[in-house]
Design an enzyme around this catalytic site. Structure first.
Site, PDB file in Angstrom:
ATOM      1  N   GLN A   1       0.801  -1.218   0.000  1.00  0.00           N
ATOM      2  CA  GLN A   1       0.000   0.000   0.000  1.00  0.00           C
ATOM      3  C   GLN A   1       0.834   1.268   0.000  1.00  0.00           C
ATOM      4  O   GLN A   1       0.327   2.350  -0.311  1.00  0.00           O
ATOM      5  CB  GLN A   1      -0.934   0.011   1.209  1.00  0.00           C
ATOM      6  CG  GLN A   1      -0.215   0.161   2.542  1.00  0.00           C
ATOM      7  CD  GLN A   1      -1.133   0.014   3.727  1.00  0.00           C
ATOM      8  OE1 GLN A   1      -1.611  -1.077   4.017  1.00  0.00           O
ATOM      9  NE2 GLN A   1      -1.394   1.123   4.419  1.00  0.00           N
TER      10      GLN A   1
ATOM     11  N   CYS B   1      -5.232   0.333   3.368  1.00  0.00           N
ATOM     12  CA  CYS B   1      -5.293  -1.094   3.694  1.00  0.00           C
ATOM     13  C   CYS B   1      -6.690  -1.659   3.492  1.00  0.00           C
ATOM     14  O   CYS B   1      -6.862  -2.805   3.066  1.00  0.00           O
ATOM     15  CB  CYS B   1      -4.834  -1.322   5.126  1.00  0.00           C
ATOM     16  SG  CYS B   1      -5.690  -0.274   6.333  1.00  0.00           S
TER      17      CYS B   1
ATOM     18  N   HIS C   1      -6.310  -0.900  11.107  1.00  0.00           N
ATOM     19  CA  HIS C   1      -5.637  -1.526   9.966  1.00  0.00           C
ATOM     20  C   HIS C   1      -6.473  -2.709   9.483  1.00  0.00           C
ATOM     21  O   HIS C   1      -7.060  -3.442  10.285  1.00  0.00           O
ATOM     22  CB  HIS C   1      -4.241  -2.010  10.374  1.00  0.00           C
ATOM     23  CG  HIS C   1      -3.425  -2.534   9.243  1.00  0.00           C
ATOM     24  ND1 HIS C   1      -3.165  -1.796   8.103  1.00  0.00           N
ATOM     25  CD2 HIS C   1      -2.807  -3.741   9.047  1.00  0.00           C
ATOM     26  CE1 HIS C   1      -2.410  -2.516   7.284  1.00  0.00           C
ATOM     27  NE2 HIS C   1      -2.198  -3.696   7.835  1.00  0.00           N
TER      28      HIS C   1
ATOM     29  N   ASN D   1      -1.067  -9.449   4.640  1.00  0.00           N
ATOM     30  CA  ASN D   1      -0.962  -8.012   4.861  1.00  0.00           C
ATOM     31  C   ASN D   1      -0.727  -7.295   3.529  1.00  0.00           C
ATOM     32  O   ASN D   1      -0.563  -7.939   2.492  1.00  0.00           O
ATOM     33  CB  ASN D   1       0.177  -7.726   5.843  1.00  0.00           C
ATOM     34  CG  ASN D   1      -0.004  -6.416   6.588  1.00  0.00           C
ATOM     35  OD1 ASN D   1      -0.854  -5.599   6.251  1.00  0.00           O
ATOM     36  ND2 ASN D   1       0.808  -6.200   7.608  1.00  0.00           N
TER      37      ASN D   1
END
Length: 335
Positions: free
Chosen positions: A142, A148, A283, A303
């Site tokens: 990102q 995110c 997040h 992630n």
């Protein structure tokens, strides 16, 4: 901003018997810059970044020494964030939009809750990894943008679309960053997966990443329906870890939101089990499976900080504790 330079002062006053330690830190600093292509504008800026790096490296080393004697279940490591203070990390890489900015979306469904009533948890697989079935795209990055939520959304939709069409298509995070503001999202300042899915439903699709590439910044909306890569019909939410497990086992990857702590972003490997985080989500990530490692149940989580972070872009988070609020905002689309 105050930089933690005490670690540097401490190193300067080491005795001769610790010269090798200083040398090792200098080597680590050089390796860090080369590995992560770090270039600083001035010598003063580099010295500041080095002081932050050394301070963080000391904390990482201390944690890993404690890991060796059994005080932790995961290790920390140097990564692209090690030259940032905690304040800078949270400012650059976590969502700033507060939870009360949720859009009142029109397609929310209790579909899974009704299905869940008929699922026997004991009959679910002991471990699941959707990466093995070609429905999980590569680990993305990102950058300096709190998007995110967009990456978690595309990851969940990519998986559902791949399961339905047998074709894995990388979808456009930038499309969501630029175009879903009316639905309660705030581009690089944060957003929510269910809002993004509702945008996709009402927009009748989302572009492919190839047609609408990621810029890591806010830009004007230029969605092209002819470049559409996937569509969705409903938003489904899970409410607890049992529902999350059932969803991951039977439906596929699920987008989640957690509270990231200062320990989380230093993660390297093992099962992350740390009480430093709470349940104030800042997040978003994608749960792509679950399992057990050395007797410790975990969620396998993708992630959006690039493949050099964690276990090639993934983290194992302890399961059955709702750690960091991982089950509080489980979201996936129906296609």
């Amino acid at each position: 901003m105050i930089f933690p330079i005490l670690a540097v002062c401490h190193l300067i006053h080491l005795s001769k018997s610790h010269i090798l330690t200083v040398t090792n830190y200098n080597v680590s600093w050089k390796t860090f810059k080369e590995t992560h292509n770090k270039i600083y504008e001035t010598a003063k800026e580099e010295q500041l970044r080095k002081s932050v790096f050394l301070y963080n490296k000391e904390k990482i080393n201390q944690h890993n020494l404690e890991y060796e004697i059994g005080l932790h279940t995961y290790t920390m490591g140097v990564n692209q964030f090690t030259d940032l203070t905690e304040e800078e990390f949270f400012d650059f890489y976590t969502m700033k939009a507060s939870q009360d900015q949720h859009y009142t979306f029109t397609q929310e469904s209790d579909l899974f809750s009704s299905i869940y009533k008929y699922i026997n948890i004991s009959q679910l697989p002991k471990d699941v990894d959707w990466r093995k079935y070609n429905v999980v795209s590569r680990v993305k990055n990102q950058g300096h943008c709190g998007a995110c939520w967009a990456f978690a959304t595309t990851g969940a939709l990519e998986a559902q679309w791949a399961r339905r069409t047998k074709k894995l298509v990388s979808l456009s995070e930038q499309n969501l960053v630029d175009c879903s503001w009316f639905y309660g999202n705030h581009g690089c300042s944060g957003g929510w997966m269910e809002n993004a899915i509702d945008y996709i439903i009402n927009n009748h699709g989302i572009d492919t990443e190839q047609s609408y590439p990621y810029l890591a910044r806010n830009f004007f909306c230029h969605y092209n329906p002819r470049a559409k890569g996937a569509t969705a019909s409903q938003v489904v939410l899970t409410k607890n870890e049992l529902e999350l497990q059932a969803a991951v086992a039977t439906v596929g990857p699920v987008a989640v939101a957690i509270e990231v702590s200062s320990n989380f972003y230093k993660y390297s490997r093992g099962v992350y089990d740390d009480d430093a985080c709470g349940q104030n989500a800042n997040h978003a990530l994608l749960v792509v499976g679950y399992g057990v490692e050395e007797g410790k149940p975990y969620w396998l989580v993708k992630n959006s900080w690039g493949p050099s972070w964690g276990e090639e872009g993934y983290i194992k988070m302890v399961r059955n504790r709702n750690l960091c609020g991982i089950a509080d905002h489980g979201t996936y689309p129906v296609v």
